[in-house]
Write a protein that holds these residues in place. Sequence first.
Motif, PDB file in Angstrom:
ATOM      1  N   CYS A  13     -60.856  -2.980 -44.345  1.00 37.00           N
ATOM      2  CA  CYS A  13     -59.842  -2.828 -45.474  1.00 37.00           C
ATOM      3  C   CYS A  13     -58.884  -3.814 -45.710  1.00 37.00           C
ATOM      4  N   HIS A  14     -59.000  -4.898 -44.863  1.00 34.05           N
ATOM      5  CA  HIS A  14     -58.017  -5.793 -44.766  1.00 34.05           C
ATOM      6  C   HIS A  14     -57.818  -6.628 -45.987  1.00 34.05           C
ATOM      7  N   ASP A  15     -58.850  -6.801 -46.665  1.00 33.66           N
ATOM      8  CA  ASP A  15     -58.983  -7.277 -48.035  1.00 33.66           C
ATOM      9  C   ASP A  15     -57.912  -6.740 -48.799  1.00 33.66           C
ATOM     10  N   LEU A  16     -57.399  -5.238 -48.786  1.00 37.21           N
ATOM     11  CA  LEU A  16     -56.639  -4.827 -49.694  1.00 37.21           C
ATOM     12  C   LEU A  16     -55.259  -5.283 -49.452  1.00 37.21           C
ATOM     13  N   SER A  17     -55.067  -5.597 -48.281  1.00 31.82           N
ATOM     14  CA  SER A  17     -53.529  -5.914 -47.507  1.00 31.82           C
ATOM     15  C   SER A  17     -53.124  -7.279 -48.131  1.00 31.82           C
ATOM     16  N   PRO A  18     -51.899  -7.086 -48.417  1.00 36.00           N
ATOM     17  CA  PRO A  18     -51.018  -8.429 -49.158  1.00 36.00           C
ATOM     18  C   PRO A  18     -50.733  -9.668 -47.996  1.00 36.00           C
ATOM     19  N   PHE A  19     -51.116  -9.219 -46.601  1.00 36.91           N
ATOM     20  CA  PHE A  19     -50.849 -10.135 -45.451  1.00 36.91           C
ATOM     21  C   PHE A  19     -52.142 -10.805 -45.173  1.00 36.91           C
ATOM     22  N   VAL A  40     -50.858  -3.523 -36.561  1.00 32.91           N
ATOM     23  CA  VAL A  40     -51.020  -2.218 -37.061  1.00 32.91           C
ATOM     24  C   VAL A  40     -52.072  -1.412 -36.353  1.00 32.91           C
ATOM     25  N   ALA A  41     -52.049  -1.704 -34.885  1.00 38.36           N
ATOM     26  CA  ALA A  41     -52.811  -1.063 -34.109  1.00 38.36           C
ATOM     27  C   ALA A  41     -52.398   0.410 -33.803  1.00 38.36           C
ATOM     28  N   VAL A  42     -51.229   0.648 -33.857  1.00 35.16           N
ATOM     29  CA  VAL A  42     -50.559   1.952 -33.520  1.00 35.16           C
ATOM     30  C   VAL A  42     -50.053   2.493 -34.735  1.00 35.16           C
ATOM     31  N   PRO A  43     -50.615   3.658 -35.338  1.00 37.09           N
ATOM     32  CA  PRO A  43     -50.048   3.989 -36.559  1.00 37.09           C
ATOM     33  C   PRO A  43     -48.661   4.759 -36.471  1.00 37.09           C
ATOM     34  N   ASP A  44     -47.846   4.536 -37.250  1.00 35.67           N
ATOM     35  CA  ASP A  44     -46.604   5.068 -37.464  1.00 35.67           C
ATOM     36  C   ASP A  44     -45.505   4.257 -36.643  1.00 35.67           C
ATOM     37  N   SER A  45     -45.952   3.293 -35.834  1.00 35.58           N
ATOM     38  CA  SER A  45     -44.976   2.453 -35.252  1.00 35.58           C
ATOM     39  C   SER A  45     -44.253   1.550 -36.126  1.00 35.58           C
ATOM     40  N   LEU A  46     -43.205   0.843 -35.795  1.00 33.00           N
ATOM     41  CA  LEU A  46     -42.211   0.002 -36.599  1.00 33.00           C
ATOM     42  C   LEU A  46     -43.105  -1.034 -37.137  1.00 33.00           C
ATOM     43  N   LEU A  47     -44.034  -1.647 -36.357  1.00 36.29           N
ATOM     44  CA  LEU A  47     -44.653  -2.816 -36.805  1.00 36.29           C
ATOM     45  C   LEU A  47     -45.869  -2.133 -37.737  1.00 36.29           C
ATOM     46  N   TRP A  48     -46.347  -1.157 -37.601  1.00 31.04           N
ATOM     47  CA  TRP A  48     -47.417  -0.588 -38.495  1.00 31.04           C
ATOM     48  C   TRP A  48     -46.687  -0.421 -39.838  1.00 31.04           C
ATOM     49  N   THR A  49     -45.449   0.251 -39.876  1.00 32.43           N
ATOM     50  CA  THR A  49     -44.746   0.269 -41.149  1.00 32.43           C
ATOM     51  C   THR A  49     -44.552  -0.886 -41.762  1.00 32.43           C
ATOM     52  N   MET A  50     -43.856  -1.989 -40.954  1.00 27.16           N
ATOM     53  CA  MET A  50     -43.689  -3.263 -41.709  1.00 27.16           C
ATOM     54  C   MET A  50     -44.839  -3.803 -42.346  1.00 27.16           C
ATOM     55  N   PHE A  51     -45.973  -4.218 -41.726  1.00 30.72           N
ATOM     56  CA  PHE A  51     -47.082  -4.679 -41.993  1.00 30.72           C
ATOM     57  C   PHE A  51     -48.221  -3.875 -42.683  1.00 30.72           C
ATOM     58  N   SER A  52     -48.170  -2.572 -42.918  1.00 28.37           N
ATOM     59  CA  SER A  52     -48.917  -2.077 -43.683  1.00 28.37           C
ATOM     60  C   SER A  52     -48.498  -1.164 -45.029  1.00 28.37           C
ATOM     61  N   THR A  55     -44.704  -5.022 -48.301  1.00 28.71           N
ATOM     62  CA  THR A  55     -45.189  -6.346 -48.759  1.00 28.71           C
ATOM     63  C   THR A  55     -44.516  -7.583 -48.043  1.00 28.71           C
ATOM     64  N   PRO A  56     -45.144  -8.666 -47.928  1.00 26.57           N
ATOM     65  CA  PRO A  56     -44.492  -9.739 -47.335  1.00 26.57           C
ATOM     66  C   PRO A  56     -43.046 -10.088 -48.098  1.00 26.57           C
ATOM     67  N   LYS A  57     -42.766  -9.880 -49.130  1.00 30.70           N
ATOM     68  CA  LYS A  57     -41.475 -10.285 -49.846  1.00 30.70           C
ATOM     69  C   LYS A  57     -40.432  -9.107 -49.447  1.00 30.70           C
ATOM     70  N   ASP A  58     -40.901  -8.327 -48.705  1.00 30.85           N
ATOM     71  CA  ASP A  58     -39.719  -7.204 -48.353  1.00 30.85           C
ATOM     72  C   ASP A  58     -39.216  -7.443 -46.916  1.00 30.85           C
ATOM     73  N   LEU A  59     -39.895  -8.495 -46.008  1.00 30.35           N
ATOM     74  CA  LEU A  59     -39.512  -8.733 -44.709  1.00 30.35           C
ATOM     75  C   LEU A  59     -38.918 -10.087 -44.625  1.00 30.35           C
ATOM     76  N   ALA A  60     -37.853  -9.873 -43.774  1.00 35.79           N
ATOM     77  CA  ALA A  60     -37.124 -11.293 -43.441  1.00 35.79           C
ATOM     78  C   ALA A  60     -38.036 -12.438 -42.862  1.00 35.79           C
ATOM     79  N   ARG A  61     -37.788 -13.780 -43.226  1.00 36.97           N
ATOM     80  CA  ARG A  61     -38.354 -14.807 -42.771  1.00 36.97           C
ATOM     81  C   ARG A  61     -37.356 -15.824 -42.259  1.00 36.97           C
ATOM     82  N   ASP A  62     -37.980 -16.868 -41.465  1.00 36.91           N
ATOM     83  CA  ASP A  62     -37.045 -17.803 -40.880  1.00 36.91           C
ATOM     84  C   ASP A  62     -37.331 -19.014 -42.024  1.00 36.91           C
ATOM     85  N   ASN A  63     -36.784 -20.117 -41.899  1.00 35.53           N
ATOM     86  CA  ASN A  63     -36.830 -21.199 -42.642  1.00 35.53           C
ATOM     87  C   ASN A  63     -38.237 -21.944 -42.733  1.00 35.53           C
TER      88      ASN A  63
END
Length: 302
Positions: A13-19, A40-52, A55-63
């Motif tokens: 289902c990765h094709d449905l992901s914006p990442f 996203v290997a561990v459901p309900d973890s912080l990284l799972w929430t961020m990357f599932s 969307t990419p525009k919701d996350l902080a980025r460096d230069n």
Amino acid sequence: MALADTEGGISGCHDLSPFPEIVELNVGGQVYVTRHTTLVAVPDSLLWTMFSRKTPKDLARDNKGRFFLDRDGFLFRYILDYLRDLHLVLPDYFPERSRLQREADFFLLRELSKRLLHPRVSKDDSVGEELCQSDADEGAPQCSAAAADALRAETLRMETLRTVVAAAAGGGGGPRSPSLDSRKSGYITIGYRGSYTIGRDIQTDAKFRRVARITVCGKTSLAKEVFGDTLNESRDPDRPLERYTSRYYLKYNFLEQAFDKLTEVGFHMVACSSTGTCAYTSNDPNEDKIWTSYTEYVFCRE
């Protein structure tokens, strides 16, 4: 097989992901590159929430467009290792266990945090393997609380015995300070590379630039004893205590601060040396000459 099937489902289902499939992260200044499925290997973890769930525009980025996390970049390597197969092997000497547990709590990796808090460590220092049989097996023998209490009591008894022996060896003057007994002799070399500009009038126009980085060379155990948390080990992580290193450097740029640290624990300077090289020169006599220098200070504790 169950784990493989789960991973296959996520990949399908990765094709449905914006990442993107390959994700670049900047964690506290350290750059990591990993697969989206790992994050996203561990459901309900912080990284799972961020990357599932975001969307990419919701996350902080460096230069440079990498996703930015303001956490400990050195310890994140262990978080990523755990996410890859839910199994983590720590080095033989790992003094950062409590800090790693704090990172696991932050990333909502509850199973990893529980294992770090109550480690059941195998001979390869793995926190992913269990020495006792699983609680799910009915009738299986469990780890004995009485045995653990007995081990702690024996450890306390041995520590008390060592204290008594040390006091007896010290004569009538009473027990010596443990900090004095544990201090080891040895050498530590502090080095820095700097640059300066000399104009046409050498006596009056010398412009020095700030020290960019202070390096630390010597035995790992001595370096950690002296500088503690101010020591940056990212260029030579997991170095055993009795090995030597020349790749550590300090998190600050003041030589006097490093000298104060060394003096406080009984070191004194025994030698120093410096070299200078003309890094840039021009045929135009009106242009300044840029010189680079490398200086080392050798400290000893006997």
